[in-house]
Design a protein around this motif. Structure first.
Motif, PDB file in Angstrom:
ATOM      1  N   ILE A 168       0.844  -1.194   0.000  1.00 12.22           N
ATOM      2  CA  ILE A 168       0.000   0.000   0.000  1.00 12.22           C
ATOM      3  C   ILE A 168       0.878   1.242   0.000  1.00 12.22           C
ATOM      4  O   ILE A 168       1.426   1.663   1.015  1.00 12.22           O
ATOM      5  N   GLY A 169       1.045   1.835  -1.195  1.00 12.17           N
ATOM      6  CA  GLY A 169       1.758   3.093  -1.333  1.00 12.17           C
ATOM      7  C   GLY A 169       3.261   2.956  -1.425  1.00 12.17           C
ATOM      8  O   GLY A 169       3.818   1.862  -1.623  1.00 12.17           O
ATOM      9  N   ASN A 170       3.916   4.092  -1.262  1.00 10.09           N
ATOM     10  CA  ASN A 170       5.373   4.171  -1.353  1.00 10.09           C
ATOM     11  C   ASN A 170       5.838   5.430  -0.617  1.00 10.09           C
ATOM     12  O   ASN A 170       5.474   6.541  -0.985  1.00 10.09           O
ATOM     13  N   GLU A 171       6.611   5.220   0.460  1.00  7.65           N
ATOM     14  CA  GLU A 171       7.158   6.344   1.234  1.00  7.65           C
ATOM     15  C   GLU A 171       6.082   7.374   1.582  1.00  7.65           C
ATOM     16  O   GLU A 171       6.269   8.580   1.424  1.00  7.65           O
ATOM     17  N   ASP A 172       4.965   6.883   2.091  1.00 13.75           N
ATOM     18  CA  ASP A 172       3.839   7.774   2.376  1.00 13.75           C
ATOM     19  C   ASP A 172       4.103   8.726   3.533  1.00 13.75           C
ATOM     20  O   ASP A 172       3.344   9.680   3.744  1.00 13.75           O
ATOM     21  N   TRP A 173       5.173   8.488   4.283  1.00  7.88           N
ATOM     22  CA  TRP A 173       5.553   9.432   5.331  1.00  7.88           C
ATOM     23  C   TRP A 173       5.970  10.789   4.764  1.00  7.88           C
ATOM     24  O   TRP A 173       6.065  11.772   5.502  1.00  7.88           O
ATOM     25  N   VAL A 174       6.203  10.831   3.446  1.00  7.46           N
ATOM     26  CA  VAL A 174       6.505  12.120   2.814  1.00  7.46           C
ATOM     27  C   VAL A 174       5.283  13.031   2.885  1.00  7.46           C
ATOM     28  O   VAL A 174       5.400  14.250   3.060  1.00  7.46           O
ATOM     29  N   TYR A 175       4.079  12.430   2.752  1.00  6.91           N
ATOM     30  CA  TYR A 175       2.860  13.229   2.649  1.00  6.91           C
ATOM     31  C   TYR A 175       2.017  13.245   3.930  1.00  6.91           C
ATOM     32  O   TYR A 175       1.279  14.197   4.166  1.00  6.91           O
ATOM     33  N   TRP A 176       2.108  12.160   4.712  1.00  9.56           N
ATOM     34  CA  TRP A 176       1.181  11.988   5.826  1.00  9.56           C
ATOM     35  C   TRP A 176       1.928  11.681   7.116  1.00  9.56           C
ATOM     36  O   TRP A 176       3.002  11.090   7.096  1.00  9.56           O
ATOM     37  N   ASN A 177       1.332  12.051   8.253  1.00 18.70           N
ATOM     38  CA  ASN A 177       1.888  11.564   9.507  1.00 18.70           C
ATOM     39  C   ASN A 177       1.395  10.128   9.734  1.00 18.70           C
ATOM     40  O   ASN A 177       0.593   9.600   8.950  1.00 18.70           O
ATOM     41  N   GLY A 178       1.833   9.502  10.799  1.00 18.58           N
ATOM     42  CA  GLY A 178       1.495   8.104  11.014  1.00 18.58           C
ATOM     43  C   GLY A 178       0.007   7.861  11.201  1.00 18.58           C
ATOM     44  O   GLY A 178      -0.533   6.853  10.730  1.00 18.58           O
ATOM     45  N   TYR A 179      -0.687   8.782  11.865  1.00 17.89           N
ATOM     46  CA  TYR A 179      -2.131   8.648  12.055  1.00 17.89           C
ATOM     47  C   TYR A 179      -2.860   8.691  10.705  1.00 17.89           C
ATOM     48  O   TYR A 179      -3.760   7.887  10.433  1.00 17.89           O
ATOM     49  N   GLN A 180      -2.475   9.660   9.880  1.00 14.62           N
ATOM     50  CA  GLN A 180      -3.149   9.832   8.590  1.00 14.62           C
ATOM     51  C   GLN A 180      -2.922   8.637   7.673  1.00 14.62           C
ATOM     52  O   GLN A 180      -3.866   8.113   7.073  1.00 14.62           O
ATOM     53  N   TYR A 181      -1.669   8.216   7.583  1.00 18.01           N
ATOM     54  CA  TYR A 181      -1.409   7.062   6.722  1.00 18.01           C
ATOM     55  C   TYR A 181      -2.082   5.807   7.276  1.00 18.01           C
ATOM     56  O   TYR A 181      -2.582   4.971   6.512  1.00 18.01           O
ATOM     57  N   GLY A 182      -2.111   5.666   8.601  1.00 16.61           N
ATOM     58  CA  GLY A 182      -2.779   4.507   9.191  1.00 16.61           C
ATOM     59  C   GLY A 182      -4.237   4.422   8.790  1.00 16.61           C
ATOM     60  O   GLY A 182      -4.756   3.338   8.480  1.00 16.61           O
ATOM     61  N   ALA A 183      -4.931   5.558   8.781  1.00 17.19           N
ATOM     62  CA  ALA A 183      -6.344   5.575   8.370  1.00 17.19           C
ATOM     63  C   ALA A 183      -6.489   5.202   6.904  1.00 17.19           C
ATOM     64  O   ALA A 183      -7.408   4.456   6.518  1.00 17.19           O
ATOM     65  N   ILE A 184      -5.585   5.716   6.068  1.00 17.35           N
ATOM     66  CA  ILE A 184      -5.608   5.381   4.644  1.00 17.35           C
ATOM     67  C   ILE A 184      -5.361   3.888   4.447  1.00 17.35           C
ATOM     68  O   ILE A 184      -6.080   3.208   3.699  1.00 17.35           O
ATOM     69  N   ALA A 185      -4.350   3.364   5.128  1.00 17.76           N
ATOM     70  CA  ALA A 185      -3.991   1.951   4.976  1.00 17.76           C
ATOM     71  C   ALA A 185      -5.128   1.039   5.431  1.00 17.76           C
ATOM     72  O   ALA A 185      -5.407   0.005   4.802  1.00 17.76           O
ATOM     73  N   ASN A 186      -5.810   1.404   6.527  1.00 12.11           N
ATOM     74  CA  ASN A 186      -6.960   0.614   6.982  1.00 12.11           C
ATOM     75  C   ASN A 186      -8.029   0.522   5.908  1.00 12.11           C
ATOM     76  O   ASN A 186      -8.573  -0.555   5.624  1.00 12.11           O
ATOM     77  N   ALA A 187      -8.347   1.678   5.320  1.00 14.44           N
ATOM     78  CA  ALA A 187      -9.400   1.715   4.294  1.00 14.44           C
ATOM     79  C   ALA A 187      -9.011   0.877   3.084  1.00 14.44           C
ATOM     80  O   ALA A 187      -9.820   0.092   2.549  1.00 14.44           O
ATOM     81  N   TYR A 188      -7.769   1.016   2.653  1.00  9.71           N
ATOM     82  CA  TYR A 188      -7.294   0.250   1.500  1.00  9.71           C
ATOM     83  C   TYR A 188      -7.322  -1.248   1.806  1.00  9.71           C
ATOM     84  O   TYR A 188      -7.812  -2.052   1.003  1.00  9.71           O
ATOM     85  N   ALA A 189      -6.760  -1.629   2.955  1.00 12.57           N
ATOM     86  CA  ALA A 189      -6.640  -3.052   3.275  1.00 12.57           C
ATOM     87  C   ALA A 189      -8.006  -3.718   3.373  1.00 12.57           C
ATOM     88  O   ALA A 189      -8.204  -4.834   2.879  1.00 12.57           O
ATOM     89  N   ARG A 190      -8.966  -3.051   3.999  1.00 22.67           N
ATOM     90  CA  ARG A 190     -10.308  -3.639   4.123  1.00 22.67           C
ATOM     91  C   ARG A 190     -10.947  -3.833   2.755  1.00 22.67           C
ATOM     92  O   ARG A 190     -11.533  -4.882   2.463  1.00 22.67           O
ATOM     93  N   ALA A 191     -10.852  -2.810   1.904  1.00 21.93           N
ATOM     94  CA  ALA A 191     -11.453  -2.916   0.575  1.00 21.93           C
ATOM     95  C   ALA A 191     -10.749  -3.978  -0.269  1.00 21.93           C
ATOM     96  O   ALA A 191     -11.405  -4.759  -0.968  1.00 21.93           O
ATOM     97  N   MET A 192      -9.429  -4.014  -0.196  1.00 24.50           N
ATOM     98  CA  MET A 192      -8.667  -4.974  -1.001  1.00 24.50           C
ATOM     99  C   MET A 192      -8.923  -6.414  -0.562  1.00 24.50           C
ATOM    100  O   MET A 192      -9.054  -7.313  -1.386  1.00 24.50           O
ATOM    101  N   LYS A 193      -9.049  -6.632   0.745  1.00 22.13           N
ATOM    102  CA  LYS A 193      -9.289  -7.994   1.231  1.00 22.13           C
ATOM    103  C   LYS A 193     -10.730  -8.436   0.994  1.00 22.13           C
ATOM    104  O   LYS A 193     -11.014  -9.635   0.963  1.00 22.13           O
ATOM    105  N   GLN A 194     -11.635  -7.502   0.800  1.00 22.53           N
ATOM    106  CA  GLN A 194     -12.981  -7.873   0.376  1.00 22.53           C
ATOM    107  C   GLN A 194     -12.955  -8.404  -1.054  1.00 22.53           C
ATOM    108  O   GLN A 194     -13.719  -9.302  -1.411  1.00 22.53           O
ATOM    109  N   SER A 195     -12.060  -7.847  -1.868  1.00 22.11           N
ATOM    110  CA  SER A 195     -11.927  -8.320  -3.248  1.00 22.11           C
ATOM    111  C   SER A 195     -11.234  -9.673  -3.317  1.00 22.11           C
ATOM    112  O   SER A 195     -11.535 -10.483  -4.196  1.00 22.11           O
ATOM    113  N   ASP A 196     -10.295  -9.915  -2.397  1.00 23.86           N
ATOM    114  CA  ASP A 196      -9.598 -11.209  -2.362  1.00 23.86           C
ATOM    115  C   ASP A 196      -9.064 -11.424  -0.947  1.00 23.86           C
ATOM    116  O   ASP A 196      -8.014 -10.897  -0.580  1.00 23.86           O
ATOM    117  N   PRO A 197      -9.785 -12.196  -0.136  1.00 25.04           N
ATOM    118  CA  PRO A 197      -9.360 -12.399   1.262  1.00 25.04           C
ATOM    119  C   PRO A 197      -8.027 -13.126   1.409  1.00 25.04           C
ATOM    120  O   PRO A 197      -7.446 -13.109   2.502  1.00 25.04           O
TER     121      PRO A 197
END
Length: 522
Positions: free
Chosen positions: A178-207
């Motif tokens: 999920i992403g690449n060097e996202d600490w450039v754009y986001w703090n840990g809280y922000q990227y964590g929220a993004i990663a949660n959303a991505y991971a949940r959606a992606m695992k719904q497509s293929d668990p």
């Protein structure tokens, strides 16, 4: 009785393979402990990446010699790789932003086909910087939608659609990043929220998929880095659902820059890098963070290499690709394996002259590919090491060198100097050919040394001969393979296998020692 001429040849053979220390000089002693396993190394531990517009990689795929070299070098392939991946639209690659300004837009299907042909594991990286607007024209500026807090779910669904498409086409993509060097754009809280959303959606497509999470280890703040590594990781862990993720992906770059000195002699800069490798501050932080928080995540270093800015260099970077570069990255890989890193992918496989492991088109042609010096040095682990890494210990190898390690980007509380010994070594048992493999570095940049191998308690093959491969000791520290393909190459010698052989080690050299065993290593 053997004839005198045979005895002379045999005696010369022993002298070439082994050495005798000077009077009054006691060699360092390296003991291997085959009964103390440090870790098992995955057959796919070592990898590489290719940007979707990397024409050198595409050229390599058209030539069997280049394909063969890549197959022997890596076990997994990261795509669309790094910053390039943050500008890639999987559903319409030709709408992607191509900073190389060439007409090449590799598709996911093309990469999967290559991985199947070369028996590599594909690792796909989803875009967390922007996504493609549905139904948009084939134009990057018109197509892109920058990710923001208000559209994270839509961006996550764009990534999930890629996962679903790969599953439906039976591409068998097990690992997604999920992403690449996202600490450039986001703090840990922000990227964590993004990663949660991505991971949940992606695992719904293929668990069944496994997911790589971005991490940060550097303990400094830069122009865009909002939070230093330890603080960023603490924020990340507070924000993410840890059960959604299977590994953390980190990028590590290294150079010999110190406070108050920009242009330094190559030996001084090399000593600083060797000291930083020995200290392993960032690597130990990451390992300890995983352990302290009882995380089940694997540790992936999906990019690492020497990197230093140089306004007169290639693309604003200094070109090394020499013996010093090779010695540092080989020692670095051994250290990271010792500390438990699960996967390693130097940046990059081929293409960038400052980083590439294999040259295919910069200084040669695709039908005559050759390794750069760092690429050769890395084969000590990627091609020649074993799978079961075991403990080693030293006697008479005290810290002898002290180097400045202060970095202008680091807080003043960081250490200013670090001591390290002349020799470093890493050992593994290789079941494939029933051998003990030792990778031994001489970090003394001026003098050769002697190392006695203590093989007591190891079932050595009776009458067998050990093979020693040496890289870099017969040429200057700044020697490269850029203009002359084989100027720096592995030199082979042999030595009778005994319990306590003494090996002569040339300065600034990487050495592979292959010792035949009597019993099959488990």
């Amino acid at each position: 009785m053997k004839d005198p001429q045979h005895r002379i040849v045999l005696f010369f053979f022993i002298l070439v393979g082994c050495s005798f220390p000077a009077a009054g000089e006691e060699p360092a002693e390296l003991r291997v402990h085959p009964d103390q396993t440090l870790r098992l190394i995955s057959p796919r531990c070592f990898g590489g990446g290719t940007e979707f517009s990397n024409r050198y990689f595409e050229l390599a795929m058209k030539h069997p010699q280049s394909r063969e070299l890549i197959t022997e070098t890596v076990g997994f392939l990261r795509f669309p790789h790094g910053t390039s991946g943050q500008h890639y639209f999987w559903d319409d690659p030709e709408s992607s932003y191509n900073r190389r300004k060439n007409p090449l837009f590799m598709t996911p299907g093309y990469i999967v086909g290559i991985c199947r042909k070369l028996k590599l594991q594909p690792v796909f990286q989803v875009n967390t910087y922007q996504y493609r607007r549905s139904g948009a024209a084939k134009d990057f500026e018109e197509s892109k939608v920058l990710l923001a807090p208000g559209n994270v779910q839509e961006a996550a669904q764009y990534a999930a659609n890629w996962v679903r498409a790969c599953r439906e086409k039976k591409y068998n993509i097990r690992w997604w990043e999920i992403g690449n060097e996202d600490w450039v754009y986001w703090n840990g809280y922000q990227y964590g929220a993004i990663a949660n959303a991505y991971a949940r959606a992606m695992k719904q497509s293929d668990p069944s998929i496994r997911i790589l999470l971005q991490g940060k280890t550097d303990t400094w703040k830069g122009k865009f880095q909002r939070t230093c590594g330890p603080e960023w990781m603490r924020q990340l862990l507070e924000a993410v659902d840890r059960e959604l993720f299977d590994a953390v992906s980190v990028h590590l770059y290294l150079n010999g820059t110190i406070v108050g000195a920009d242009k330094r002699p190559l030996p001084d800069e090399t000593a600083t890098m060797l000291a930083r490798v020995d200290l392993a501050q960032r690597e130990r932080f990451l390992r300890d963070f995983i352990r302290k928080n009882n995380l089940k995540w694997e540790i992936w270093i999906t990019e690492f290499n020497y990197a230093k800015r140089d306004p007169d260099g290639v693309g604003g970077l200094r070109l090394m690709q020499n013996v010093a570069h090779g010695l540092v990255v080989a020692d670095w890989v051994g250290r990271m394996l010792e500390l438990g890193v699960d996967r390693l992918a130097p940046h990059d496989l081929t293409g960038h002259p400052c980083f590439e492991q294999i040259d295919i088109g910069k200084w040669t042609t695709p039908d005559k590919p050759h390794y750069t010096v760092p690429g050769l040095a890395l084969t000590a682990f990627g091609r020649h090491f074993g799978r079961r890494m075991v403990k080693v210990s030293w006697r008479n190898n005290p810290p002898r060198f002290t180097s400045e390690i202060s970095d202008p980007k680091y807080p003043t509380k960081q250490k200013d100097k670090h001591e390290y010994p002349a020799f470093s070594a890493y050992a593994a048992l290789r079941k494939k050919d029933n051998t003990l493999r030792i990778v031994l570095m001489n970090r003394d940049l001026e003098k050769q040394g002697s190392v006695r191998l203590n093989l007591a308690g190891i079932s050595l093959q009776v009458g067998a001969v050990m093979e020693i491969m040496e890289l870099g000791g017969d040429v200057p520290l700044d020697a490269t393979n850029i203009q002359q393909a084989n100027r720096v190459a592995w030199r082979h010698r042999r030595c009778p296998t005994t319990e306590n052989p003494i090996i002569k080690i040339q300065p600034h050299s990487v050495n592979i020692i292959k010792i035949p065993l009597e019993d099959d290593p488990k």
